[in-house]
Motif scaffolding. Structure first.
Motif: not given
Ligand SMILES: Nc1ncnc2c1ncn2[C@@H]1O[C@H](COP(=O)(O)OP(=O)(O)O)[C@@H](O)[C@H]1O
Ligand SMILES: [Mg+2]
Length: 276
Positions: A149, A177, A179-181, A183, A218, A220, A258-259
């Motif tokens: 992020l 923010d 968008l997903p973080d 890992t 990420d 994705r 959803e993104w």
């Protein structure tokens, strides 16, 4: 097809015995001409040099080292004529996925859209050794951060700041923010659109243009971006509303739909600075 209106470029092309009919394509980085059946020459635009090509090639070798489900660019030689850099690369099989898409209809066309997103998702499985940061892999003045992020925020902020004043009011943190973080950092191409893949009928044969936009992040984001680029007529004029439906179904099955809208907004900020 005409040679580009650039005297120095013409000099290099004739030195390499390349003629206008050999043009395969061009983009933000280069003019690309066939050199027989087995090689191409990429004539780099001003500002690109041999060092950049070598850095990108090292990244591609790293990605290829764990095996790849499609061809990746392979530099055979790098040279310079009259201050203009060029790279000789292996000629890869297939036509631009964008052109292949335009030539198909019905079930085959749907299949190619699905394979396009499959290929974008597979980019994230290519081998990338841990970097300890998220962000740009081979850019000249790289934007990097300890978190994904953090990279997304900083990249959007830098791009928007350097873009037209009308975009300065946009809040880059909000864009990021949404968008997903991430890992686990993985390879992300960021420009895996239908003009940067090659295909033969419904099979994706190669992914091009690795490096200029590539990040550790990420994975994705690449299939999301591929769908976003299909949805934009300025980027993929041949795409139909049906193609986008197929892409959205793909995202739905992958749990990513959803993104889509947040990805589209962040990518708009990302590209506000540079041209493709
Ligand atoms: N190795 C290759 N083999 C066959 N065609 C290629 C190859 N590299 C590039 N091309 C063609 O040239 C076009 C532009 O190449 P690309 O690498 O995307 O350059 P740019 O960085 O300027 O966008 C591609 O869309 C493709 O049609
Ligand atoms: Mg390209």
């Amino acid at each position: 097809v005409e040679f580009p209106d650039d005297e120095r470029l013409r000099v290099v092309l004739s030195a390499l015995r390349v003629s206008p009919e050999d043009l395969l394509g061009h983009g933000g980085e280069a003019w690309v001409y066939a050199l027989g059946d087995r090689h191409v020459v990429r004539l780099l635009h001003e500002g690109q040099d041999g060092v950049t090509i070598r850095l990108r090639q090292a990244l591609v070798e790293e990605l290829r080292s764990g095996g790849a489900p499609f061809d990746l660019p392979e530099v055979v030689d790098v040279g310079e004529v009259d201050g203009r850099w060029f790279a000789i690369e292996r000629r890869l099989m297939g036509v631009r996925l964008m052109d292949q898409l335009a030539a198909l209809e019905g079930h085959e066309r749907d299949l190619l859209v699905e394979r396009h997103l499959d290929a974008a998702a597979l980019l994230g499985t290519l081998h990338l050794s841990p970097r300890g940061w998220y962000g740009e892999l081979v850019a000249g003045d790289p934007v990097r951060s300890a978190t994904w992020l953090g990279y997304l925020r900083e990249r959007a902020a830098v791009s928007l700041r350097q873009s037209t004043p009308s975009l300065h009011a946009i809040n880059p943190t909000e864009l990021a923010d949404a968008l997903p973080d991430a890992t686990i950092p993985a390879f992300v191409h960021l420009d895996a659109f239908a003009g940067n893949m090659l295909a033969t009928r419904t099979a994706v044969t190669a992914v091009l243009d690795i490096g200029p936009t590539s990040v550790s992040g990420d994975s994705r984001l690449d299939p999301l971006a591929a769908a976003v680029y299909l949805s934009a007529p300025q980027i993929t004029p041949v795409a139909t509303s049906r193609d986008l439906d197929v892409a959205m179904s793909w995202l739905r099955s992958a749990g990513l739909v959803e993104w889509f809208a947040p990805a589209k907004c962040w990518l708009a900020a990302f590209w506000s600075l540079r041209g493709r």
